[in-house]
Scaffold this active site. Structure first.
Site, short mmCIF file in Angstrom:
data_model
loop_
_atom_site.label_atom_id
_atom_site.label_comp_id
_atom_site.label_asym_id
_atom_site.label_seq_id
_atom_site.Cartn_x
_atom_site.Cartn_y
_atom_site.Cartn_z
N GLU A 140 0.84 -1.21 0.00
CA GLU A 140 0.00 0.00 0.00
C GLU A 140 0.87 1.25 0.00
OE1 GLU A 140 -2.62 1.29 -0.51
OE2 GLU A 140 -4.39 0.32 0.34
N ASP A 158 -4.37 4.92 6.47
CA ASP A 158 -4.94 6.11 7.09
C ASP A 158 -5.92 5.62 8.17
OD1 ASP A 158 -6.24 8.58 7.49
OD2 ASP A 158 -6.02 9.16 5.41
N PHE A 203 -2.49 16.44 4.42
CA PHE A 203 -3.01 15.88 3.17
C PHE A 203 -1.83 15.71 2.22
CE2 PHE A 203 -6.96 14.85 0.99
CZ PHE A 203 -6.41 14.48 -0.23
C1 PRP Z 1 -6.07 5.40 -0.61
C2 PRP Z 1 -4.80 4.63 -0.34
C3 PRP Z 1 -5.27 3.48 0.49
C4 PRP Z 1 -6.43 4.04 1.27
C5 PRP Z 1 -5.99 4.32 2.67
O1 PRP Z 1 -6.71 4.81 -1.69
O2 PRP Z 1 -4.17 4.20 -1.52
O3 PRP Z 1 -5.72 2.40 -0.32
O4 PRP Z 1 -6.81 5.25 0.60
O5 PRP Z 1 -7.02 4.87 3.43
P1 PRP Z 1 -7.73 4.17 4.68
O6 PRP Z 1 -6.65 3.60 5.54
O7 PRP Z 1 -8.44 5.32 5.34
O8 PRP Z 1 -8.68 3.15 4.19
P2 PRP Z 1 -7.88 5.51 -2.52
O9 PRP Z 1 -9.19 4.88 -2.16
O10 PRP Z 1 -7.76 6.99 -2.40
O11 PRP Z 1 -7.60 5.05 -4.02
P3 PRP Z 1 -6.26 5.19 -4.92
O12 PRP Z 1 -5.27 4.21 -4.35
O13 PRP Z 1 -6.72 4.79 -6.28
O14 PRP Z 1 -5.78 6.62 -4.83
#
Ligand code: PRP
Length: 178
Positions: free
Chosen positions: A98, A102, A151
């Site tokens: 990953e 978050d 951010f």
């Molecule tokens: C982002 C990141 C993780 C997730 C983390 O993905 O790549 O997969 O958010 O956040 P969390 O711990 O609060 O769940 P996103 O859904 O933005 O998609 P992307 O990877 O296509 O940017």
């Protein structure tokens, strides 16, 4: 793009050094195990491409696309599989790769889903960890950098699909996303 940035938080040189350290650790821990490294699209694609080349043992790769955030800056808590893995992971040593953990909602969903497919082991490698935002108790096994609640964009991380191609991890100006 650069005008939308407050500052570089982690430079590409620092990232390269850390990725090489993570690659060396994984090479040691998974010697003789032919691990399957899973790239969680899209955010982790750039980290993934660098990490797999820093691992010096045989491995395989696959891709999983999930979506939880859409164009909004806060998670809805809903995780949707957009593209599933190509092959069975039954009996495999799996490492989920990953870009950022978050709230933990995405990784918790992915880890549970993959473990139900009878993996031999299921570990998590993340470039960035933002523990202050955690809603679910989930700890990455390999972490590049622990970060505060800014951010962040760049090196794969986006805001509304922009900024993924910035080479460093940068802090986005609040007026862009507020
Ligand atoms: C982002 C990141 C993780 C997730 C983390 O993905 O790549 O997969 O958010 O956040 P969390 O711990 O609060 O769940 P996103 O859904 O933005 O998609 P992307 O990877 O296509 O940017």
């Amino acid at each position: 793009m650069i005008n939308d940035i407050v500052k570089v938080l982690i430079s590409k040189e620092e990232i390269t050094k850390k990725v090489n350290e993570l690659g060396a650790l994984i090479s040691k821990d998974y010697k003789g195990k032919n691990p399957l490294l899973i790239c969680i699209l899209k955010g982790s694609c750039i980290f993934f491409a660098d990490l797999v080349r820093a691992v010096k043992i045989p491995l395989e790769i696959d891709f999983l696309a999930v979506s939880s955030y859409g164009a909004s800056a806060t998670t809805t808590g809903e995780v949707k599989v957009v593209k599933d893995l190509d092959k069975s992971i039954d009996g495999r040593h799996v490492i989920i790769v990953e870009d950022i953990v978050d709230t933990g909602l995405t990784l918790n969903f992915i880890k549970q889903m993959l473990m139900r497919r009878n993996t031999l082991s299921t570990k998590i490698c993340t470039l960035l960890d933002k523990p202050s935002r955690r809603k679910l108790q989930i700890s990455p096994d390999y972490t590049g950098f622990e970060v505060e609640n800014h951010f962040l964009v760049g090196y794969g991380l986006d805001y509304a699909e922009k900024y993924r191609n910035l080479p460093d991890v940068c802090i986005l100006k609040p007026e862009i996303y507020q």
